[in-house]
Enzyme design. Structure first.
Site, PDB file in Angstrom:
ATOM      1  N   SER A 118      59.459  60.392  14.454  1.00 39.48           N
ATOM      2  CA  SER A 118      60.352  61.552  14.516  1.00 39.48           C
ATOM      3  C   SER A 118      61.807  61.092  14.555  1.00 39.48           C
ATOM      4  O   SER A 118      62.155  60.200  15.338  1.00 39.48           O
ATOM      5  CB  SER A 118      60.031  62.360  15.775  1.00 39.48           C
ATOM      6  OG  SER A 118      60.815  63.517  15.828  1.00 39.48           O
ATOM      7  N   CYS A 132      58.370  67.982  28.039  1.00 40.60           N
ATOM      8  CA  CYS A 132      57.441  68.990  27.532  1.00 40.60           C
ATOM      9  C   CYS A 132      56.656  69.638  28.672  1.00 40.60           C
ATOM     10  O   CYS A 132      56.079  70.691  28.500  1.00 40.60           O
ATOM     11  CB  CYS A 132      56.483  68.369  26.527  1.00 40.60           C
ATOM     12  SG  CYS A 132      57.326  67.421  25.263  1.00 40.60           S
ATOM     13  N   ALA A 150      57.346  64.752  14.618  1.00 37.88           N
ATOM     14  CA  ALA A 150      56.107  64.072  15.010  1.00 37.88           C
ATOM     15  C   ALA A 150      55.001  65.037  15.398  1.00 37.88           C
ATOM     16  O   ALA A 150      53.822  64.714  15.262  1.00 37.88           O
ATOM     17  CB  ALA A 150      56.387  63.100  16.153  1.00 37.88           C
ATOM     18  N   THR A 208      60.082  73.102   0.613  1.00 37.35           N
ATOM     19  CA  THR A 208      61.312  72.504   0.088  1.00 37.35           C
ATOM     20  C   THR A 208      61.817  71.468   1.083  1.00 37.35           C
ATOM     21  O   THR A 208      61.830  71.709   2.292  1.00 37.35           O
ATOM     22  CB  THR A 208      62.371  73.604  -0.120  1.00 37.35           C
ATOM     23  OG1 THR A 208      61.848  74.526  -1.078  1.00 37.35           O
ATOM     24  CG2 THR A 208      63.685  73.035  -0.631  1.00 37.35           C
TER      25      THR A 208
HETATM   26  N1  PMP Z   1      54.760  62.186  20.298  1.00 38.20           N
HETATM   27  C1  PMP Z   1      55.477  61.624  21.293  1.00 38.20           C
HETATM   28  C2  PMP Z   1      54.973  60.370  21.951  1.00 38.20           C
HETATM   29  C3  PMP Z   1      56.671  62.216  21.717  1.00 38.20           C
HETATM   30  O1  PMP Z   1      57.376  61.660  22.711  1.00 38.20           O
HETATM   31  C4  PMP Z   1      57.111  63.411  21.080  1.00 38.20           C
HETATM   32  C5  PMP Z   1      58.401  64.086  21.499  1.00 38.20           C
HETATM   33  N2  PMP Z   1      58.415  64.482  22.865  1.00 38.20           N
HETATM   34  C6  PMP Z   1      56.327  63.955  20.053  1.00 38.20           C
HETATM   35  C7  PMP Z   1      55.172  63.301  19.692  1.00 38.20           C
HETATM   36  C8  PMP Z   1      56.729  65.201  19.330  1.00 38.20           C
HETATM   37  O2  PMP Z   1      57.791  64.941  18.447  1.00 38.20           O
HETATM   38  P1  PMP Z   1      58.677  66.083  17.800  1.00 38.20           P
HETATM   39  O3  PMP Z   1      59.658  66.486  18.838  1.00 38.20           O
HETATM   40  O4  PMP Z   1      59.318  65.428  16.620  1.00 38.20           O
HETATM   41  O5  PMP Z   1      57.766  67.182  17.382  1.00 38.20           O
END
Ligand code: PMP
Length: 382
Positions: A200, A327, A72, A241
Site C-alpha cells: 500500500s 483499525c 492493501a 480507470t
Molecule cells: N495490511 C496491513 C498489515 C496493514 O497495516 C494495513 C493498513 N493498516 C492494511 C493491510 C490495509 O491497507 P490499506 O490501508 O491500504 O487498505
C-alpha cells in the site's frame, strides 16, 4: 507546541517529492491511459508502465507481475478470494495466522463460511510463526497459505520464506501481506518465495487509496479471478480507470524507498532504540513487545503495566501515538494481536504503539521521552 508524529504504522505522511511527481497527473497529463488513440492517453500509459516498473524494481518483480489496486485491503481481498474462486484443484484447507490484518482475516472467515477449512498457524509470545509447526499443518489439501511479512502492531517479522517452502512442497499458493514491510526492510518476492504479495502506497510515504498486488506469472492463466469486474484494465484481474496521480505517487515512493532503505532502517531503528533505552532507565518494568531481534525498524510496542494506555495517551497531547492498531480504535476490546501473543487483557490495555518514520528527527527522542516519562510519573503518583 509541535505535534510529534509517532504513528507511522497507521499511515505515513506523503513525501513532498512524491507529491511533486503526482501533481502533473491532476492537470496537464490528465489522459486516461486506456485511450491509446491520442497523445493524452499515451502519455498517461507511459507513466503507468513506468510506475509499474518502479514498484516491480523495489520488490524484485517483473513489471507485468504488478497489479494496481486501491490499497492493501483490496490487494488482500483479491489475493485470497480471487485465488479461491479461481481454484481448479478442489483443495479445501486454508491457513493463516491469528495476527493478520483484518483485510486478511475477514476474507478467510468468508471462505470458512463457504465450506473451506480454516486452519490457524499459531504464533509464539513474540508473535512469530514457525516453519516446524507449518510443516504439521500444511498438507496436500492446502489451497492457500497467507502469512504477513511484518505485523502492524508489534512489528514482528515472519519467517515467510521458510513457511513458503513448506507450502510449495505441498503445491499450495502463498500470499504475503507485505504492507508494513515494503520500503521499511528489504522485501523481494523471489527471496521471500511468495506467489502473491500486497502493498500500500500510504505506508511508504505515498498517497492513500492506492496499492498493488504482486501476482507471480504462474497465476496468469485464469487462476486469479477478479473481484472488481468491468473493463479489465489491469490484465483482466482488476477493472476500473487507473488512479493515475496515485499510481505515479506509488511509483515515486518506491523509487525513493529503494534508495533510502538501508540508511533509513538504521536511522529509524536508532531513534526507536534510543527512546526505549530512556524509558527503560526510568520505568524498569516497562515491557517491550514483539520479537526484539526481528522487528520493523520503526516499531515499538510498549506495555506500561501500572498505567492504562488511554490515560497515558490523554496525558500526551503533543504526541501522536496509538493504542493497539488504529483499525481497532473506538472499540473497547483489547487488541486481538496482543491477546493472540498471550498478553492479559490488562497488559493489552496498557500497551501503546510508537511508530517512528522518515520524518522524525533525533530531537523527537528527547521531547517524546521527557513527555512520556512525565506523564507516566504523574499517573503512577496519583
Ligand atoms: N495490511 C496491513 C498489515 C496493514 O497495516 C494495513 C493498513 N493498516 C492494511 C493491510 C490495509 O491497507 P490499506 O490501508 O491500504 O487498505
Amino acid at each position: 507546541m509541535r505535534l510529534i508524529y509517532l504513528d507511522n504504522h497507521a499511515t505515513t505522511p506523503c513525501d513532498p517529492r512524491v507529491l511533486e511527481a503526482m501533481l502533473p497527473y491532476f492537470t496537464e497529463v490528465f489522459g486516461n491511459p486506456s485511450s491509446a488513440l491520442h497523445r493524452h492517453g499515451r502519455r498517461a500509459a507511459e507513466a503507468l508502465e513506468r510506475a509499474r516498473g518502479h514498484v516491480g524494481n523495489l520488490i524484485g518483480a517483473e513489471p507485468g507481475e504488478v497489479i494496481f489496486t486501491s490499497g492493501a485491503t483490496e490487494s488482500n481481498n483479491l489475493a485470497i478470494l480471487g485465488a479461491a474462486r479461481g481454484d481448479q484443484t478442489g483443495r479445501k484447507r486454508i491457513l493463516t495466522t491469528p495476527i493478520e490484518h483484518k483485510a486478511v482475516l475477514e476474507p478467510f472467515r468468508q471462505l470458512e463460511g463457504q465450506g473451506y477449512e480454516l486452519v490457524w498457524l499459531p504464533v509464539d509470545s513474540r508473535g512469530r510463526a514457525d516453519a516446524e509447526t507449518a510443516r504439521r499443518l500444511i498438507n496436500d489439501d492446502t489451497l492457500l497459505v497467507s502469512v504477513q511479512a511484518a505485523n502492524n502492531e508489534i512489528g514482528t517479522i515472519q519467517p515467510v520464506a521458510e513457511i513458503a517452502e513448506v507450502a510449495h512442497r505441498h503445491g499450495a499458493i502463498v500470499h504475503c501481506d507485505a504492507t508494513q514491510a515494503v520500503g521499511k526492510i528489504p522485501f523481494d518476492v523471489g527471496g521471500w518465495g511468495v506467489d502473491l504479495a500486497s502493498l500500500s502506497a500510504h505506508k511508504l510515504y505515498g498517497p492513500k487509496g492506492v496499492g498493488a498486488l504482486y501476482v507471480s506469472r504462474r497465476f496468469r492463466k485464469g487462476s486469479l479471478r477478479p473481484l472488481v469486474l468491468g473493463g479489465g484494465q489491469e490484465a483482466g484481474v482488476r477493472s476500473g480507470t487507473h488512479n493515475m496521480p496515485g499510481i505515479v505517487g506509488l511509483g515515486e515512493a518506491c523509487v525513493i524507498a529503494g534508495e533510502a532503505l538501508a540508511g533509513e532502517q538504521a536511522r529509524v531503528s536508532g531513534m526507536r532504540d534510543a527512546l526505549e533505552e530512556r524509558l527503560r532507565s526510568v520505568i524498569p518494568n516497562l515491557q517491550i513487545n514483539g520479537d526484539l531481534g526481528n522487528r520493523l525498524p520503526g516499531n515499538s510496542s510498549l506495555s506500561f503495566t501500572e498505567v492504562e494506555a488511554d490515560a497515558l495517551i490523554l496525558n500526551l497531547p503533543d504526541l501522536a501515538l496509538s493504542m493497539g492498531s488504529a483499525c481497532n480504535s473506538g472499540t473497547i476490546e483489547p487488541s486481538y494481536v496482543l491477546t493472540a501473543i498471550g498478553m492479559s487483557r490488562e497488559s493489552a490495555n496498557s500497551t501503546v504503539r510508537v511508530g517512528w518514520g522518515r520524518f522524525n528527527t533525533t530531537g523527537d527522542i528527547e521531547l517524546a521521552s521527557t513527555q512520556i516519562i512525565e506523564a507516566y510519573l504523574r499517573l503512577t503518583s496519583l
